[in-house]
Design an enzyme around this catalytic site. Structure first.
Site, PDB file in Angstrom:
ATOM      1  CG  ASN A 101      -1.857  -1.165   1.246  1.00 51.65           C
ATOM      2  OD1 ASN A 101      -2.065  -1.816   0.218  1.00 51.65           O
ATOM      3  ND2 ASN A 101      -2.381  -1.496   2.419  1.00 51.65           N
ATOM      4  CG  ASP A 103      -2.960   3.240   2.557  1.00 52.27           C
ATOM      5  OD1 ASP A 103      -3.829   2.361   2.379  1.00 52.27           O
ATOM      6  OD2 ASP A 103      -2.052   3.129   3.411  1.00 52.27           O
ATOM      7  CG  HIS A 118       4.023  -1.758  -4.674  1.00 56.29           C
ATOM      8  ND1 HIS A 118       2.841  -2.461  -4.716  1.00 56.29           N
ATOM      9  CD2 HIS A 118       4.992  -2.640  -5.033  1.00 56.29           C
ATOM     10  CE1 HIS A 118       3.091  -3.719  -5.103  1.00 56.29           C
ATOM     11  NE2 HIS A 118       4.378  -3.842  -5.300  1.00 56.29           N
ATOM     12  CB  CYS A 126      11.746  16.957 -10.621  1.00 57.90           C
ATOM     13  SG  CYS A 126      12.211  17.463 -12.295  1.00 57.90           S
ATOM     14  CB  CYS A 129      16.572  18.253 -11.788  1.00 54.09           C
ATOM     15  SG  CYS A 129      15.247  18.864 -10.698  1.00 54.09           S
ATOM     16  N   GLY A 186      -5.366  -8.922   3.271  1.00 59.01           N
ATOM     17  CA  GLY A 186      -6.019  -7.994   2.339  1.00 59.01           C
ATOM     18  C   GLY A 186      -5.284  -7.781   1.039  1.00 59.01           C
ATOM     19  CD  GLU A 214     -12.502 -11.927  -3.268  1.00 58.25           C
ATOM     20  OE1 GLU A 214     -13.724 -11.955  -3.470  1.00 58.25           O
ATOM     21  OE2 GLU A 214     -11.691 -11.307  -3.981  1.00 58.25           O
TER      22      GLU A 214
HETATM   23  C1  BV8 Z   1       8.251  -5.644 -11.812  1.00 62.21           C
HETATM   24  C2  BV8 Z   1       1.594   1.177  -7.141  1.00 62.21           C
HETATM   25  C3  BV8 Z   1      10.181  -6.273 -12.790  1.00 62.21           C
HETATM   26  C4  BV8 Z   1       0.897   2.192  -7.913  1.00 62.21           C
HETATM   27  C5  BV8 Z   1       1.262  -1.090  -7.944  1.00 62.21           C
HETATM   28  C6  BV8 Z   1       2.715 -11.658 -15.732  1.00 62.21           C
HETATM   29  C7  BV8 Z   1       2.832 -12.576 -14.703  1.00 62.21           C
HETATM   30  C8  BV8 Z   1       3.438 -12.213 -13.492  1.00 62.21           C
HETATM   31  C9  BV8 Z   1       3.939 -10.926 -13.318  1.00 62.21           C
HETATM   32  C10 BV8 Z   1       3.818 -10.039 -14.348  1.00 62.21           C
HETATM   33  C11 BV8 Z   1       3.215 -10.384 -15.551  1.00 62.21           C
HETATM   34  N1  BV8 Z   1       3.237  -9.302 -16.355  1.00 62.21           N
HETATM   35  C12 BV8 Z   1       3.832  -8.274 -15.707  1.00 62.21           C
HETATM   36  C13 BV8 Z   1       4.208  -8.730 -14.500  1.00 62.21           C
HETATM   37  C14 BV8 Z   1       4.896  -7.971 -13.468  1.00 62.21           C
HETATM   38  C15 BV8 Z   1       3.920  -7.034 -12.761  1.00 62.21           C
HETATM   39  C16 BV8 Z   1       2.744  -7.825 -12.204  1.00 62.21           C
HETATM   40  O1  BV8 Z   1       2.864  -8.493 -11.210  1.00 62.21           O
HETATM   41  N2  BV8 Z   1       1.600  -7.720 -12.882  1.00 62.21           N
HETATM   42  C17 BV8 Z   1       0.432  -8.465 -12.436  1.00 62.21           C
HETATM   43  C18 BV8 Z   1      -0.774  -7.525 -12.370  1.00 62.21           C
HETATM   44  C19 BV8 Z   1       0.209  -9.620 -13.387  1.00 62.21           C
HETATM   45  N3  BV8 Z   1       4.683  -6.488 -11.673  1.00 62.21           N
HETATM   46  C20 BV8 Z   1       5.398  -5.370 -11.891  1.00 62.21           C
HETATM   47  O2  BV8 Z   1       5.391  -4.734 -12.919  1.00 62.21           O
HETATM   48  C21 BV8 Z   1       6.283  -4.953 -10.718  1.00 62.21           C
HETATM   49  N4  BV8 Z   1       7.583  -4.685 -11.226  1.00 62.21           N
HETATM   50  O3  BV8 Z   1       7.869  -6.784 -11.912  1.00 62.21           O
HETATM   51  O4  BV8 Z   1       9.398  -5.219 -12.304  1.00 62.21           O
HETATM   52  C22 BV8 Z   1      11.164  -5.743 -13.677  1.00 62.21           C
HETATM   53  C23 BV8 Z   1      12.141  -6.610 -14.057  1.00 62.21           C
HETATM   54  C24 BV8 Z   1      13.084  -6.169 -14.870  1.00 62.21           C
HETATM   55  C25 BV8 Z   1      13.052  -4.858 -15.311  1.00 62.21           C
HETATM   56  C26 BV8 Z   1      12.050  -3.979 -14.942  1.00 62.21           C
HETATM   57  C27 BV8 Z   1      11.089  -4.423 -14.128  1.00 62.21           C
HETATM   58  C28 BV8 Z   1       5.738  -3.695 -10.079  1.00 62.21           C
HETATM   59  C29 BV8 Z   1       4.455  -4.026  -9.386  1.00 62.21           C
HETATM   60  C30 BV8 Z   1       3.965  -2.796  -8.613  1.00 62.21           C
HETATM   61  C31 BV8 Z   1       2.907  -2.108  -9.409  1.00 62.21           C
HETATM   62  N5  BV8 Z   1       2.367  -1.011  -8.615  1.00 62.21           N
HETATM   63  N6  BV8 Z   1       0.825  -0.042  -7.261  1.00 62.21           N
HETATM   64  C32 BV8 Z   1      -0.445   2.487  -7.326  1.00 62.21           C
HETATM   65  O5  BV8 Z   1      -0.777   2.003  -6.224  1.00 62.21           O
HETATM   66  O6  BV8 Z   1      -1.151   3.209  -8.005  1.00 62.21           O
HETATM   67  S1  BV8 Z   1       0.414  -2.533  -7.887  1.00 62.21           S
HETATM   68  C33 BV8 Z   1      -1.073  -2.378  -7.089  1.00 62.21           C
HETATM   69  O7  BV8 Z   1      -1.540  -3.726  -6.905  1.00 62.21           O
HETATM   70  C34 BV8 Z   1      -0.989  -1.811  -5.696  1.00 62.21           C
HETATM   71  O8  BV8 Z   1       0.324  -1.495  -5.261  1.00 62.21           O
HETATM   72  C35 BV8 Z   1      -1.483  -2.917  -4.831  1.00 62.21           C
HETATM   73  O9  BV8 Z   1      -0.860  -2.891  -3.643  1.00 62.21           O
HETATM   74  C36 BV8 Z   1      -1.104  -4.097  -5.634  1.00 62.21           C
HETATM   75  C37 BV8 Z   1      -1.750  -5.366  -5.228  1.00 62.21           C
HETATM   76  O10 BV8 Z   1      -3.124  -5.148  -5.125  1.00 62.21           O
HETATM   77  P1  BV8 Z   1      -3.780  -5.478  -3.701  1.00 62.21           P
HETATM   78  O11 BV8 Z   1      -3.109  -4.639  -2.676  1.00 62.21           O
HETATM   79  O12 BV8 Z   1      -3.764  -6.944  -3.486  1.00 62.21           O
HETATM   80  O13 BV8 Z   1      -5.236  -4.929  -3.895  1.00 62.21           O
HETATM   81  P2  BV8 Z   1      -6.424  -5.650  -4.680  1.00 62.21           P
HETATM   82  O14 BV8 Z   1      -7.499  -4.642  -4.884  1.00 62.21           O
HETATM   83  O15 BV8 Z   1      -5.871  -6.397  -5.848  1.00 62.21           O
HETATM   84  O16 BV8 Z   1      -6.943  -6.752  -3.651  1.00 62.21           O
HETATM   85  C38 BV8 Z   1      -7.527  -6.344  -2.423  1.00 62.21           C
HETATM   86  C39 BV8 Z   1      -7.717  -7.614  -1.621  1.00 62.21           C
HETATM   87  O17 BV8 Z   1      -8.238  -7.265  -0.343  1.00 62.21           O
HETATM   88  C40 BV8 Z   1      -8.690  -8.580  -2.258  1.00 62.21           C
HETATM   89  O18 BV8 Z   1      -8.169  -9.895  -2.161  1.00 62.21           O
HETATM   90  C41 BV8 Z   1      -9.952  -8.442  -1.378  1.00 62.21           C
HETATM   91  O19 BV8 Z   1     -10.652  -9.672  -1.283  1.00 62.21           O
HETATM   92  C42 BV8 Z   1      -9.332  -8.098  -0.043  1.00 62.21           C
HETATM   93  N7  BV8 Z   1     -10.190  -7.326   0.855  1.00 62.21           N
HETATM   94  C43 BV8 Z   1     -11.083  -6.351   0.523  1.00 62.21           C
HETATM   95  N8  BV8 Z   1     -11.637  -5.864   1.653  1.00 62.21           N
HETATM   96  C44 BV8 Z   1     -11.078  -6.523   2.699  1.00 62.21           C
HETATM   97  C45 BV8 Z   1     -10.161  -7.460   2.195  1.00 62.21           C
HETATM   98  N9  BV8 Z   1      -9.445  -8.287   2.984  1.00 62.21           N
HETATM   99  C46 BV8 Z   1      -9.637  -8.182   4.327  1.00 62.21           C
HETATM  100  N10 BV8 Z   1     -10.504  -7.307   4.886  1.00 62.21           N
HETATM  101  C47 BV8 Z   1     -11.233  -6.477   4.103  1.00 62.21           C
HETATM  102  N11 BV8 Z   1     -12.107  -5.622   4.686  1.00 62.21           N
HETATM  103 ZN    ZN Z   2      13.460  19.337 -11.921  1.00 57.51          ZN
END
Ligand code: BV8
Ligand code: ZN
Length: 252
Positions: A101, A103, A118, A126, A129, A186, A214
């Site tokens: 997160n 946040d 993350h 920036c 620079c 979560g 879930e």
């Molecule tokens: C990288 C920041 C390597 C920005 C985010 C194919 C297969 C595998 C991997 C990949 C692929 N293609 C691409 C990739 C890599 C990619 C990736 O994993 N993609 C996925 C989507 C397939 N990963 C990347 O790109 C990472 N970098 O791999 O670089 C690399 C290598 C060489 C050279 C260069 C690079 C970077 C990943 C980070 C991306 N940034 N966010 C922003 O926030 O705006 S990701 C984004 O998703 C958030 O950070 C978030 O934290 C993250 C995960 O989501 P969740 O936190 O799980 O949230 P979500 O809504 O999905 O789920 C909520 C859960 O809570 C649910 O399960 C729900 O049931 C539950 N819930 C709801 N309410 C409750 C609850 N649980 C309990 N109580 C409740 N009340």
């Molecule tokens: Zn600058």
């Protein structure tokens, strides 16, 4: 709340414990998740917003999206799940809170040893620079152009396709290799490499406890999977561990 005796035993004597949180832990604070029904990305896909290309293509849209999310996060308050993790931190000599997160709610709740995989939406810089624009300064200058060089100011967070901060990843990976237990709270466990961490704990003999409303791709590997809101489940788990560790004569 059923926790097996074996797991209870392990938790009562554990020294090194870690937690991995995702957007779900902040859902009950009013911060929208990504992939849930009313998730942020139900309207727009992640690639359209959370990527450097998207930012270059449409800096106004992406900057506005983060500005709105920052306002929601600032208006939100940490919930009992965040607070339960603050107490959990005091229970184990070696405790690592790893969050996906951005946040800032764990920090505001009082957690100390936080690894932000993350990044954090309160930080900006920036791209021209590198000048930092953390916290309100960004709001004050009222634009996303650098005062120094006119370059675009971006949030200091990890977008898709970007590397995670090496020190953050190293701390998280290192913690996962030695943790006796990991609580995964979560997260939909679909984003890598964060989603790899619980499996690293398992591979090294640690226990995996999942808290989610879930099932997720991790549920099959969990030693205990609690289905329900984190704000209810986590405080209960912490109460149980406090009793146990009290009984075992371990305060930290
Ligand atoms: C990288 C920041 C390597 C920005 C985010 C194919 C297969 C595998 C991997 C990949 C692929 N293609 C691409 C990739 C890599 C990619 C990736 O994993 N993609 C996925 C989507 C397939 N990963 C990347 O790109 C990472 N970098 O791999 O670089 C690399 C290598 C060489 C050279 C260069 C690079 C970077 C990943 C980070 C991306 N940034 N966010 C922003 O926030 O705006 S990701 C984004 O998703 C958030 O950070 C978030 O934290 C993250 C995960 O989501 P969740 O936190 O799980 O949230 P979500 O809504 O999905 O789920 C909520 C859960 O809570 C649910 O399960 C729900 O049931 C539950 N819930 C709801 N309410 C409750 C609850 N649980 C309990 N109580 C409740 N009340
Ligand atoms: Zn600058």
């Amino acid at each position: 709340m059923i926790i097996s005796d074996e797991l209870l035993q392990k938790l009562s004597l554990a020294k090194h414990v870690m937690v991995l949180t995702g957007a779900g832990i902040s859902a009950e604070s009013g911060v929208p998740t990504f992939r849930g029904t009313n998730g942020l990305w139900s309207k727009l896909s992640p690639e359209e917003l959370a990527s450097f290309d998207a930012f270059l293509k449409n800096p106004e849209l992406v900057t506005e999206w983060y500005k709105q999310r920052r306002e929601i996060a600032r208006d939100a308050r940490p919930n009992t799940a965040h607070l339960a993790l603050v107490e959990m931190e005091s229970m184990f000599p070696d405790f690592t809170l790893v969050t996906q997160n951005i946040d800032n709610l764990h920090r505001r709740a009082g957690s100390k040893n936080i690894v932000e995989l993350h990044g954090n939406m309160e930080k900006n810089y920036c791209i021209g620079c590198g000048k930092r624009y953390d916290g309100d300064v960004f709001e004050m200058i009222g634009s996303f152009r650098c005062e120094k060089c006119g370059g675009l100011i971006r949030p200091d967070i990890v977008w898709f396709g970007e590397m995670l901060p090496p020190d953050a990843w190293d701390s998280a990976e290192g913690a996962a290799r030695g943790a006796e237990a990991i609580f995964v709270v979560g997260t939909s466990a679909v984003v890598y490499p964060a989603a790899e961490l619980p499996l690293t704990v398992k591979r090294n003999g640690g226990k995996l406890v999942e808290v989610n409303i879930e099932a997720t791709p991790l549920s099959g590997s969990a030693d205990a999977s609690f289905i329900g809101p984190a704000s209810m489940i986590l405080p209960e788990i912490v109460n149980k561990i406090r009793e146990l560790r009290g009984a075992a004569g371990r305060t930290t």
